[in-house]
Design a protein around this motif. Structure first.
Motif, PDB file in Angstrom:
ATOM      1  N   ILE A   7       0.688  -1.135   0.308  1.00 43.84           N
ATOM      2  CA  ILE A   7      -0.149   0.130  -0.051  1.00 43.84           C
ATOM      3  C   ILE A   7       1.190   1.011   0.030  1.00 43.84           C
ATOM      4  CG2 ILE A   7      -1.695   1.504   1.054  1.00 43.84           C
ATOM      5  CD1 ILE A   7      -3.061  -1.181   2.198  1.00 43.84           C
ATOM      6  N   PRO A  53      -8.706  -4.967   1.205  1.00 42.61           N
ATOM      7  CA  PRO A  53      -7.297  -5.887   1.397  1.00 42.61           C
ATOM      8  C   PRO A  53      -8.050  -7.291   1.677  1.00 42.61           C
ATOM      9  CG  PRO A  53      -6.373  -4.073   2.138  1.00 42.61           C
ATOM     10  CD  PRO A  53      -7.952  -3.855   2.369  1.00 42.61           C
ATOM     11  N   TYR A  87      -6.860   0.123  -2.840  1.00 40.13           N
ATOM     12  CA  TYR A  87      -6.537  -1.385  -1.875  1.00 40.13           C
ATOM     13  C   TYR A  87      -8.795  -1.029  -1.136  1.00 40.13           C
ATOM     14  CZ  TYR A  87      -1.752  -1.770  -2.596  1.00 40.13           C
ATOM     15  OH  TYR A  87      -0.902  -1.870  -3.444  1.00 40.13           O
TER      16      TYR A  87
END
Ligand SMILES: O=C(O)c1ccccc1NCC(=O)[C@H](O)[C@H](O)COP(=O)(O)O
Length: 257
Positions: A7, A53, A87
């Motif tokens: 990320i 996620p 995400y």
């Protein structure tokens, strides 16, 4: 490479392509701080979370304005808006839409690595930003913390273990979030809050917030019993048919005063 590493790497790329925001940046009405609200009584930081996620899509098509109003009406301590696009399928526009319709504190929930992101959060009306200790070098952590405070934002400093808690305390952070989610395995355990609470200096003016994996009222009661003043709840509220009821049941009377 952990999900957090991925990320953060993506975030550095995204920042290079930011286009200036068109929000007017007007002065928002004075809001009580999250710290004041949590010092008054236990409360729920209620999150707008479209996807993640660990869970994939949660409620991508949610009416975020209606959801935010439900949170505020139920007495949420603050609203957290996930603004990461890649995400979590959120956006800075989500944040702006929410800040236009509520008058409680609003957290820009993102993976901050640069002052540019902090400026954008403020421009979109956020009153709080998140700094994740695990994602930042000490110097970067200190400088982003100082910068956010200097422009009038509150900072929620997120930790996962004892070492990170010490780093947060070195900043003299007043809002410290213990994330119950292991960002390597996605395993969630509220026990993490219980463990870190044992090391937490509950001195005047500092609060512990238990983040992630709060599925039931009992989870909330457990976190409060261990010393948390607030809980941060995403998925359970997004999936609930009655998020207002969920929040009311997990908020003390004092916090609503
Ligand atoms: O939620 C995830 O899968 C996740 C994965 C990697 C980094 C961060 C992640 N979540 C961000 C959050 O902090 C949570 O949205 C928040 O604590 C609420 O969690 P929950 O109530 O379990 O939805």
């Amino acid at each position: 490479m952990t999900i957090l590493d991925k990320i953060i790497a993506t975030k550095y790329e995204e920042i290079k392509n930011y286009v200036p925001l068109t929000f007017d940046g007007h002065d928002f009405p004075e809001k009580s701080t999250l710290l004041q609200r949590l010092l008054n009584g236990n409360g729920v930081i209620s999150e707008i979370k479209r996807a993640s996620p660990s869970k994939g899509d949660i409620r991508t098509e949610v009416d975020i304005v209606a959801q935010a109003k439900k949170y505020e009406e139920a007495g949420a301590a603050a609203i957290s808006v996930l603004t990461d696009e890649t995400y979590f399928k959120g956006s800075i526009h989500d944040l702006y839409e929410v800040t236009q319709v509520v008058s409680i504190p609003v957290l820009c929930k993102d993976f901050m690595v640069s002052e540019i992101q902090i400026d954008r959060a403020k421009q979109a009306g956020a009153t709080i930003i998140l700094l994740i200790v695990a994602a930042l070098e000490n110097q970067q952590l200190k400088s982003l913390n100082n910068y956010a405070l200097s422009i009038g934002l509150e900072v929620l400093v997120e930790v996962h273990d004892e070492e990170e808690l010490h780093r947060a305390l070195e900043l003299d952070a007043k809002l410290i979030g213990v994330n119950n989610r292991n960002l390597k395995t996605f395993e969630v355990s509220v026990e993490r809050t219980a463990q870190l609470a044992k090391q937490f200096p509950f001195d005047e003016g500092r609060v512990l917030i238990s983040e992630s994996g709060m599925n039931t009222k009992e989870d909330a009661q457990f976190a409060y019993a261990k010393g948390a003043s607030g809980i941060l709840v995403g998925e359970a509220l997004m999936r609930s048919e009655d998020p207002g009821k969920w929040i009311r049941e997990a908020t003390t009377e004092e916090a609503l005063k």
